[in-house]
Design a protein around this motif. Structure first.
Motif, PDB file in Angstrom:
ATOM      1  N   VAL A  23       0.863  -1.184   0.000  1.00 15.72           N
ATOM      2  CA  VAL A  23       0.000   0.000   0.000  1.00 15.72           C
ATOM      3  C   VAL A  23       0.899   1.233   0.000  1.00 15.72           C
ATOM      4  O   VAL A  23       2.088   1.145   0.329  1.00 15.72           O
ATOM      5  CB  VAL A  23      -0.926   0.017   1.241  1.00 15.72           C
ATOM      6  CG1 VAL A  23      -1.714  -1.279   1.347  1.00 15.72           C
ATOM      7  CG2 VAL A  23      -0.134   0.267   2.527  1.00 15.72           C
ATOM      8  N   ALA A  27      -0.495   5.255   3.651  1.00 14.01           N
ATOM      9  CA  ALA A  27      -1.798   4.608   3.855  1.00 14.01           C
ATOM     10  C   ALA A  27      -1.866   3.941   5.226  1.00 14.01           C
ATOM     11  O   ALA A  27      -0.856   3.649   5.862  1.00 14.01           O
ATOM     12  CB  ALA A  27      -2.054   3.591   2.757  1.00 14.01           C
ATOM     13  N   GLN A  28      -3.087   3.677   5.672  1.00 18.24           N
ATOM     14  CA  GLN A  28      -3.304   3.025   6.955  1.00 18.24           C
ATOM     15  C   GLN A  28      -3.429   1.512   6.764  1.00 18.24           C
ATOM     16  O   GLN A  28      -3.840   1.033   5.710  1.00 18.24           O
ATOM     17  CB  GLN A  28      -4.572   3.559   7.610  1.00 18.24           C
ATOM     18  CG  GLN A  28      -5.820   3.467   6.751  1.00 18.24           C
ATOM     19  CD  GLN A  28      -6.990   4.225   7.342  1.00 18.24           C
ATOM     20  OE1 GLN A  28      -6.988   4.586   8.515  1.00 18.24           O
ATOM     21  NE2 GLN A  28      -7.999   4.479   6.540  1.00 18.24           N
ATOM     22  N   CYS A  29      -3.065   0.769   7.799  1.00 15.72           N
ATOM     23  CA  CYS A  29      -3.252  -0.683   7.830  1.00 15.72           C
ATOM     24  C   CYS A  29      -4.207  -1.000   8.974  1.00 15.72           C
ATOM     25  O   CYS A  29      -3.785  -1.221  10.113  1.00 15.72           O
ATOM     26  CB  CYS A  29      -1.923  -1.402   8.042  1.00 15.72           C
ATOM     27  SG  CYS A  29      -0.840  -1.419   6.608  1.00 15.72           S
ATOM     28  N   THR A  33      -8.755  -0.365   5.584  1.00 13.76           N
ATOM     29  CA  THR A  33      -7.843  -0.504   4.459  1.00 13.76           C
ATOM     30  C   THR A  33      -8.562  -0.931   3.184  1.00 13.76           C
ATOM     31  O   THR A  33      -8.300  -0.406   2.099  1.00 13.76           O
ATOM     32  CB  THR A  33      -6.736  -1.519   4.789  1.00 13.76           C
ATOM     33  OG1 THR A  33      -5.981  -1.031   5.904  1.00 13.76           O
ATOM     34  CG2 THR A  33      -5.805  -1.724   3.604  1.00 13.76           C
ATOM     35  N   ASP A  36     -10.397   1.843   1.577  1.00 10.36           N
ATOM     36  CA  ASP A  36      -9.455   2.702   0.858  1.00 10.36           C
ATOM     37  C   ASP A  36      -9.061   2.072  -0.469  1.00 10.36           C
ATOM     38  O   ASP A  36      -8.956   2.754  -1.499  1.00 10.36           O
ATOM     39  CB  ASP A  36      -8.203   2.938   1.707  1.00 10.36           C
ATOM     40  CG  ASP A  36      -8.501   3.708   2.985  1.00 10.36           C
ATOM     41  OD1 ASP A  36      -9.555   4.360   3.055  1.00 10.36           O
ATOM     42  OD2 ASP A  36      -7.671   3.649   3.914  1.00 10.36           O
ATOM     43  N   TYR A  44      -3.038  -0.713  -4.295  1.00  9.79           N
ATOM     44  CA  TYR A  44      -3.107  -1.760  -3.287  1.00  9.79           C
ATOM     45  C   TYR A  44      -2.853  -3.084  -4.006  1.00  9.79           C
ATOM     46  O   TYR A  44      -3.706  -3.603  -4.711  1.00  9.79           O
ATOM     47  CB  TYR A  44      -4.469  -1.752  -2.584  1.00  9.79           C
ATOM     48  CG  TYR A  44      -4.643  -0.561  -1.668  1.00  9.79           C
ATOM     49  CD1 TYR A  44      -4.554  -0.704  -0.286  1.00  9.79           C
ATOM     50  CD2 TYR A  44      -4.850   0.719  -2.182  1.00  9.79           C
ATOM     51  CE1 TYR A  44      -4.688   0.395   0.557  1.00  9.79           C
ATOM     52  CE2 TYR A  44      -4.978   1.819  -1.344  1.00  9.79           C
ATOM     53  CZ  TYR A  44      -4.895   1.646   0.017  1.00  9.79           C
ATOM     54  OH  TYR A  44      -5.021   2.739   0.868  1.00  9.79           O
ATOM     55  N   CYS A  81       1.329  -4.458   4.308  1.00 12.96           N
ATOM     56  CA  CYS A  81       0.239  -4.747   5.239  1.00 12.96           C
ATOM     57  C   CYS A  81      -0.169  -6.210   5.120  1.00 12.96           C
ATOM     58  O   CYS A  81       0.105  -6.864   4.115  1.00 12.96           O
ATOM     59  CB  CYS A  81      -0.980  -3.872   4.951  1.00 12.96           C
ATOM     60  SG  CYS A  81      -0.739  -2.109   5.261  1.00 12.96           S
TER      61      CYS A  81
END
Length: 277
Positions: A23, A27-29, A33, A36, A44, A81
């Motif tokens: 990612v 970006a967030q995990c 996710t 997103d 991704y 991730c």
């Protein structure tokens, strides 16, 4: 239940089915996710699927990404991730094998380069289905059958294994098995709260005439129950669109390559002795 988190090797040693994906660095995990990813799917990228353990080499692969991959992520090293699902080991092994056979995962093999091409990505389920149908390397038109028309299993076993057979070898074969819930001959029907119902690909390797479909049982002590499994052959994509093929869902797009619909009745016994194939 599934969970998403930043990948750390020690945490992954005792898990079952999991995937790793790249990612953007910012970006967030977490549980958001996948939402997103739906908005920015080109950024991704799944790179690994497996069960039980992740080889330490995946860290080296991530640390040694080709500069061309980093360019896709704005010149930065993408974050790694992981997603995980807890399940029985035999179920996890079967699902990981099926997915890794059908799709390319760069970190599953040291010999496979990571090439990111948004034009070849499958953005929707129908894209994936069409890709399988169009592949010259996959057999989707063989005749498939359940080994037995009826199966008995104790609910405390934790899963149902149904053996499926085919007549020919030489290519990788793939089909789908659907779970249906309906009462039959006075038997009490199971429902989605009793098992993890699924429509899942079953894959045969090139030399095998047998493969297995696994379904997890939720041990809920509701007494003896019944469900039905149905083989859904994929067939080949139709070259000409017809009114029936406007909907690209399974069934309306596939050919009925089996004469009749192969099914299996499954009796889930509440911790009583049973037998079956």
């Amino acid at each position: 239940l599934g969970k998403v988190f930043p990948f750390k090797l020690p945490r992954m040693h005792s898990l079952n089915l999991f995937s790793l994906f790249l990612v953007p660095a910012s970006a967030q995990c977490n549980q958001l996710t996948f939402k997103d990813a739906a908005k920015q799917r080109d950024f991704y990228i799944p790179v690994y699927i497996g069960s039980s353990r992740i080889p330490p080499d995946v860290i080296k692969m991530h640390n040694n990404l080709d500069p061309a991959v980093k360019i896709h992520f704005g010149g930065e090293t993408p974050k790694l991730c992981g997603s995980m699902m807890f399940m029985r080991q035999s179920v996890a092994d079967s699902r990981a094998e099926a997915i890794s056979t059908l799709f390319n995962f760069a970190f599953n093999s040291n010999n496979r380069p990571l090439v990111i091409d948004p034009k070849t990505a499958c953005g929707k389920k129908t894209d994936t289905l069409k890709s399988i149908q169009d592949s010259e390397n996959l057999d989707t038109t063989s005749s498939f059958q359940f080994l037995t028309a009826e199966k008995n299993v104790n609910d405390d076993k934790g899963f149902i294994e149904s053996i499926i057979t085919r007549c020919t070898v030489g290519k990788i074969s793939v089909l789908y098995v659907d779970t249906t819930f309906e009462a039959k001959r006075g038997k009490v029907s199971a429902d989605p709260s009793d098992i993890v119902g699924n429509s899942w690909p079953v894959v045969f390797n090139k030399t095998s005439k047998r493969s297995s479909n696994f379904i997890q049982i939720k041990n809920d002590d509701d007494g003896n129950e019944f469900l039905n499994l149905v083989i859904k052959p994929i067939g080949r994509a139709r070259k000409k669109r017809t009114r029936q093929s406007q909907d690209l869902s399974m069934g309306s797009q596939t050919q009925d390559v089996n004469k009749g619909t192969p099914t299996q009745d499954v009796n889930i016994n509440d911790r009583s002795r049973s037998s079956g194939g």
